[in-house]
Write a protein that holds these residues in place. Structure first.
Motif, PDB file in Angstrom:
ATOM      1  N   THR A   1       0.800  -1.081  -0.070  1.00 23.05           N
ATOM      2  CA  THR A   1      -0.046  -0.017   0.064  1.00 23.05           C
ATOM      3  C   THR A   1       0.872   1.287   0.039  1.00 23.05           C
ATOM      4  N   GLU A   2       1.956   1.115   0.730  1.00 21.01           N
ATOM      5  CA  GLU A   2       3.016   2.192   0.746  1.00 21.01           C
ATOM      6  C   GLU A   2       3.369   2.507  -0.764  1.00 21.01           C
ATOM      7  N   MET A   3       4.052   1.412  -1.413  1.00 17.16           N
ATOM      8  CA  MET A   3       4.590   1.391  -2.675  1.00 17.16           C
ATOM      9  C   MET A   3       3.267   2.054  -3.620  1.00 17.16           C
ATOM     10  N   PHE A   4       2.055   1.651  -3.586  1.00 20.67           N
ATOM     11  CA  PHE A   4       0.965   1.978  -4.178  1.00 20.67           C
ATOM     12  C   PHE A   4       0.795   3.665  -4.326  1.00 20.67           C
ATOM     13  N   ILE A   5       0.639   4.159  -2.820  1.00 16.95           N
ATOM     14  CA  ILE A   5       0.620   5.723  -2.604  1.00 16.95           C
ATOM     15  C   ILE A   5       1.819   6.172  -3.509  1.00 16.95           C
ATOM     16  N   ASN A   6       3.093   5.991  -3.128  1.00 18.48           N
ATOM     17  CA  ASN A   6       4.110   6.289  -3.613  1.00 18.48           C
ATOM     18  C   ASN A   6       4.116   6.460  -5.307  1.00 18.48           C
ATOM     19  N   ASP A   7       3.747   5.388  -5.769  1.00 21.12           N
ATOM     20  CA  ASP A   7       3.683   5.228  -7.316  1.00 21.12           C
ATOM     21  C   ASP A   7       2.770   6.169  -7.752  1.00 21.12           C
ATOM     22  N   LEU A   8       1.276   5.986  -7.378  1.00 21.70           N
ATOM     23  CA  LEU A   8       0.291   6.974  -7.737  1.00 21.70           C
ATOM     24  C   LEU A   8       0.690   8.609  -7.668  1.00 21.70           C
ATOM     25  N   THR A   9       1.166   8.853  -6.439  1.00 21.98           N
ATOM     26  CA  THR A   9       1.631  10.193  -6.401  1.00 21.98           C
ATOM     27  C   THR A   9       2.735  10.605  -7.238  1.00 21.98           C
ATOM     28  N   GLU A  10       3.824   9.954  -7.236  1.00 16.69           N
ATOM     29  CA  GLU A  10       5.023  10.190  -8.413  1.00 16.69           C
ATOM     30  C   GLU A  10       4.332   9.982  -9.670  1.00 16.69           C
ATOM     31  N   LYS A  11       3.794   9.238 -10.201  1.00 16.96           N
ATOM     32  CA  LYS A  11       3.489   9.244 -11.618  1.00 16.96           C
ATOM     33  C   LYS A  11       2.444  10.227 -11.807  1.00 16.96           C
ATOM     34  N   SER A  12       1.572  10.447 -11.058  1.00 14.36           N
ATOM     35  CA  SER A  12       0.346  11.468 -11.480  1.00 14.36           C
ATOM     36  C   SER A  12       1.254  12.902 -11.394  1.00 14.36           C
ATOM     37  N   PHE A  13       2.081  13.053 -10.592  1.00 14.84           N
ATOM     38  CA  PHE A  13       2.954  14.395 -10.529  1.00 14.84           C
ATOM     39  C   PHE A  13       3.538  14.634 -11.818  1.00 14.84           C
ATOM     40  N   ASP A  14       4.570  13.497 -12.310  1.00 15.03           N
ATOM     41  CA  ASP A  14       5.028  13.725 -13.330  1.00 15.03           C
ATOM     42  C   ASP A  14       4.325  13.969 -14.629  1.00 15.03           C
ATOM     43  N   LYS A  15       2.981  13.205 -14.750  1.00 18.74           N
ATOM     44  CA  LYS A  15       2.497  13.476 -15.786  1.00 18.74           C
ATOM     45  C   LYS A  15       1.669  14.928 -15.796  1.00 18.74           C
ATOM     46  N   GLY A  16       1.503  15.477 -14.686  1.00 22.11           N
ATOM     47  CA  GLY A  16       0.645  16.537 -14.638  1.00 22.11           C
ATOM     48  C   GLY A  16       1.171  17.748 -15.138  1.00 22.11           C
ATOM     49  N   LYS A  17       0.395  18.901 -15.576  1.00 23.61           N
ATOM     50  CA  LYS A  17       0.622  19.965 -16.235  1.00 23.61           C
ATOM     51  C   LYS A  17       1.912  20.683 -15.655  1.00 23.61           C
ATOM     52  N   LYS A  18       2.578  21.548 -16.146  1.00 25.16           N
ATOM     53  CA  LYS A  18       3.526  22.259 -15.387  1.00 25.16           C
ATOM     54  C   LYS A  18       2.795  22.873 -14.047  1.00 25.16           C
ATOM     55  N   GLY A  19       3.844  23.106 -13.133  1.00 29.46           N
ATOM     56  CA  GLY A  19       3.466  23.376 -11.811  1.00 29.46           C
ATOM     57  C   GLY A  19       3.838  22.744 -10.811  1.00 29.46           C
TER      58      GLY A  19
ATOM     59  N   ASP B   1       7.066  12.294   0.926  1.00 26.46           N
ATOM     60  CA  ASP B   1       8.322  11.373   0.732  1.00 26.46           C
ATOM     61  C   ASP B   1       8.381  11.330  -0.808  1.00 26.46           C
ATOM     62  N   SER B   2       7.134  11.049  -1.666  1.00 32.66           N
ATOM     63  CA  SER B   2       7.144  10.664  -2.850  1.00 32.66           C
ATOM     64  C   SER B   2       7.253  11.975  -4.000  1.00 32.66           C
ATOM     65  N   LEU B   3       7.292  13.245  -3.251  1.00 30.41           N
ATOM     66  CA  LEU B   3       7.227  14.293  -4.173  1.00 30.41           C
ATOM     67  C   LEU B   3       8.514  14.953  -4.080  1.00 30.41           C
ATOM     68  N   PRO B   4       9.110  15.983  -4.916  1.00 31.59           N
ATOM     69  CA  PRO B   4      10.105  16.725  -4.668  1.00 31.59           C
ATOM     70  C   PRO B   4       9.762  17.554  -3.497  1.00 31.59           C
ATOM     71  N   SER B   5      11.007  18.170  -2.734  1.00 31.70           N
ATOM     72  CA  SER B   5      10.802  18.817  -1.577  1.00 31.70           C
ATOM     73  C   SER B   5      10.072  20.357  -1.673  1.00 31.70           C
ATOM     74  N   ASN B   6       9.987  20.735  -2.871  1.00 32.79           N
ATOM     75  CA  ASN B   6       9.289  22.010  -3.098  1.00 32.79           C
ATOM     76  C   ASN B   6       8.028  22.033  -3.763  1.00 32.79           C
ATOM     77  N   ALA B   7       7.580  20.646  -3.809  1.00 32.25           N
ATOM     78  CA  ALA B   7       6.337  20.246  -4.463  1.00 32.25           C
ATOM     79  C   ALA B   7       5.208  20.323  -3.428  1.00 32.25           C
ATOM     80  N   SER B   8       4.001  20.586  -3.644  1.00 31.24           N
ATOM     81  CA  SER B   8       2.914  20.468  -2.781  1.00 31.24           C
ATOM     82  C   SER B   8       1.591  19.743  -3.269  1.00 31.24           C
ATOM     83  N   VAL B   9       0.804  19.215  -2.658  1.00 31.70           N
ATOM     84  CA  VAL B   9      -0.433  18.652  -3.172  1.00 31.70           C
ATOM     85  C   VAL B   9      -1.819  18.980  -2.633  1.00 31.70           C
TER      86      VAL B   9
END
Lengths: 114, 131
Positions: free
Chosen positions: A40-58, B21-29
């Motif tokens: 579940t930790e890995m799932f949250i980590n994955d979902l967060t990272e990949k969504s963020f990378d895919k997201g528009k600039k910001g 921990d999954s995001l860069p340090s300056n990022a927010s959610v």
């Protein structure tokens, strides 16, 4: 990269409670609970990272980024109802009338649309 | 036994920490995104549980094993998780072994007062027997 230390970010007791709440849950081994906790930790980590990378600039991870990512990944189909893409009422109406028009065109034989 | 509705969710603070921990340090959610991720994680656990329950049943087992979880993840197309989890399984097993060994050691040391006396006089077990 998820940490491989034998530390848990999510309390295994809570994992167990959630698992046991599912219908006809069998007995659950300690090892299974630990694995689900880690997965579940890995799932949250994955979902967060990949969504963020895919997201528009910001620099902010937004709901729309998650919905976009969930929509694109095959193995996240189970989340389509949980994190649905949102549309405005206008977009919905456009979509609804478009469907109506298309079904009219396919069923009508010789009549032209007005 | 009725569970409170909060008990069926992962504490939001824990979710928030993993997200951070999954995001860069300056990022927010956004709050909305954080809540959505928390919901998704709960659903993930439930989906994983029912998938592994089915697998355990098919194998005629009454208890869900660690291997059932791994097989379920593969079935759910989360193969990327398998290797790190197998590694974690190994580390965890060793960790448990060490903890167990340490515990046994502590117990042995704590109850050592009588045995120590016996050890000092190994041959005279009959002579020192209490009456």
């Amino acid at each position: 990269m998820p940490s491989l230390i034998a530390d848990f970010q999510i309390p295994p007791s809570r994992i167990r409670t959630i698992m046991k709440s599912t219908e006809d849950a069998a007995n659950i081994s300690q090892e299974a609970i630990f694995l689900v906790a880690k997965a579940t930790e890995m799932f949250i980590n994955d979902l967060t990272e990949k969504s963020f990378d895919k997201g528009k600039k910001g620099n902010t991870l937004k709901y729309e980024d998650l919905a976009e990512y969930v929509n694109d990944e095959n193995n996240l189909e189970f989340l389509l109802q949980i994190i649905p893409k949102k549309m405005s009422v206008k977009e919905y109406l456009e979509m609804a009338t478009k469907d109506e028009r298309e079904s009219d065109e396919s069923t009508s034989e010789s009549e032209d649309d007005k | 036994m009725v569970e409170k509705i909060e008990d069926l969710n992962i504490p939001i603070a824990n979710v928030a920490r993993i997200i951070k921990d999954s995001l860069p340090s300056n990022a927010s959610v956004s709050k909305e995104a954080r809540q959505a991720i928390a919901r998704a994680a709960s659903v993930f656990i439930i989906f994983l549980t029912s998938t592994s329950t089915a697998i355990a049943r098919n194998g005629n087992h009454k208890t869900i094993s660690g291997q059932n979880i791994l097989d379920a993840l593969e079935q759910m197309e989360f193969e990327g998780f398998l290797d790190p989890l197998k590694e974690f399984m190994k580390i965890n097993k060793e960790h448990m072994k060490e903890k167990k060994a340490a515990k046994i050691n502590t117990l042995a040391n704590n109850s050592a007062t009588e045995p120590a006396a016996e050890e000092a006089i190994p041959e005279e077990s009959n002579a020192t027997a209490a009456e």
